[in-house]
Motif scaffolding. Sequence first.
Motif, short mmCIF file in Angstrom:
data_model
loop_
_atom_site.label_atom_id
_atom_site.label_comp_id
_atom_site.label_asym_id
_atom_site.label_seq_id
_atom_site.Cartn_x
_atom_site.Cartn_y
_atom_site.Cartn_z
N SER A 33 0.83 -1.20 0.00
CA SER A 33 0.00 0.00 0.00
C SER A 33 0.86 1.25 0.00
O SER A 33 1.97 1.26 0.54
CB SER A 33 -0.94 0.02 1.21
OG SER A 33 -0.22 0.21 2.40
N ASP A 34 0.34 2.28 -0.65
CA ASP A 34 0.87 3.64 -0.56
C ASP A 34 -0.23 4.60 -0.99
O ASP A 34 -1.32 4.18 -1.38
CB ASP A 34 2.17 3.81 -1.37
CG ASP A 34 1.98 3.94 -2.86
OD1 ASP A 34 0.85 3.84 -3.37
OD2 ASP A 34 3.00 4.14 -3.56
N THR A 39 -4.19 0.12 -1.98
CA THR A 39 -3.78 -1.23 -1.58
C THR A 39 -3.81 -2.16 -2.79
O THR A 39 -4.81 -2.22 -3.50
CB THR A 39 -4.69 -1.77 -0.47
OG1 THR A 39 -4.62 -0.88 0.65
CG2 THR A 39 -4.25 -3.16 -0.02
N GLU A 108 3.94 -8.13 3.68
CA GLU A 108 3.29 -6.82 3.67
C GLU A 108 4.34 -5.74 3.50
O GLU A 108 5.41 -5.82 4.10
CB GLU A 108 2.52 -6.56 4.97
CG GLU A 108 1.29 -7.42 5.13
CD GLU A 108 0.45 -7.02 6.33
OE1 GLU A 108 0.41 -5.81 6.66
OE2 GLU A 108 -0.15 -7.91 6.94
N HIS A 109 4.02 -4.76 2.68
CA HIS A 109 4.92 -3.63 2.41
C HIS A 109 4.05 -2.38 2.33
O HIS A 109 3.21 -2.26 1.43
CB HIS A 109 5.67 -3.87 1.10
CG HIS A 109 6.55 -2.75 0.68
ND1 HIS A 109 7.29 -2.79 -0.49
CD2 HIS A 109 6.83 -1.55 1.22
CE1 HIS A 109 7.96 -1.66 -0.63
NE2 HIS A 109 7.69 -0.89 0.40
N HIS A 110 4.25 -1.47 3.28
CA HIS A 110 3.48 -0.24 3.33
C HIS A 110 4.42 0.96 3.25
O HIS A 110 5.27 1.13 4.12
CB HIS A 110 2.64 -0.18 4.62
CG HIS A 110 1.76 -1.37 4.78
ND1 HIS A 110 0.60 -1.53 4.04
CD2 HIS A 110 1.87 -2.48 5.55
CE1 HIS A 110 0.03 -2.68 4.37
NE2 HIS A 110 0.78 -3.27 5.29
N ASP A 111 4.28 1.74 2.18
CA ASP A 111 5.08 2.95 1.99
C ASP A 111 4.26 4.17 2.39
O ASP A 111 3.09 4.30 1.99
CB ASP A 111 5.50 3.11 0.52
CG ASP A 111 6.69 2.25 0.15
OD1 ASP A 111 7.35 1.69 1.05
OD2 ASP A 111 6.96 2.14 -1.07
N THR A 112 4.87 5.07 3.15
CA THR A 112 4.22 6.33 3.49
C THR A 112 5.11 7.48 3.08
O THR A 112 6.35 7.41 3.19
CB THR A 112 3.88 6.43 5.00
OG1 THR A 112 5.07 6.25 5.75
CG2 THR A 112 2.86 5.38 5.41
#
Length: 157
Positions: A33-34, A39, A108-112
């Motif tokens: 997600s970013d 997602t 899981e890979h979450h970029d902010t």
Amino acid sequence: MNHNTLIETFYKAFTNGDAAGMTDCYHDDIIFSDSAFGTLHGKEAKAMWHMLIERGKGANKVSYSNIETTASTGSAQWTARYPYGPKKRPVVNHVTANFTFKDGKIIEHHDTFDMYSWTKQALGLPGALLGWSGFMRNSIQKKTNGMLKNYMEKNPQ
């Protein structure tokens, strides 16, 4: 491969424009997600990296630092520098990545990142005026997901 090495491998591949090397670090059931894509699951997340690397045509410059991991999670800081859109506006995007691991892969890979800062750079005046809004974020996600869908139709994996 330990988790620190896994993240290092992912970003080395990114730095080298190697989408296959990046996605080899992902579990088949990856959740990414970013703010730009929302997602994505599985093949969508993997195809996104292939699309971004191909569209960048070698102009993307990536650096990374501060990799930290535990038994089940990890994080890193990374920066992308690239020209965006038909006007080739220069963008510098500072990103914090958070990871969760399963079976020796990234599940899981979450970029902010600061979406308002990104829209000002990438879109110019419209981004400066509307980049803070949910309307703009939804418009960007609709556009990026449309590009991804078209890419996946032309490049089935």
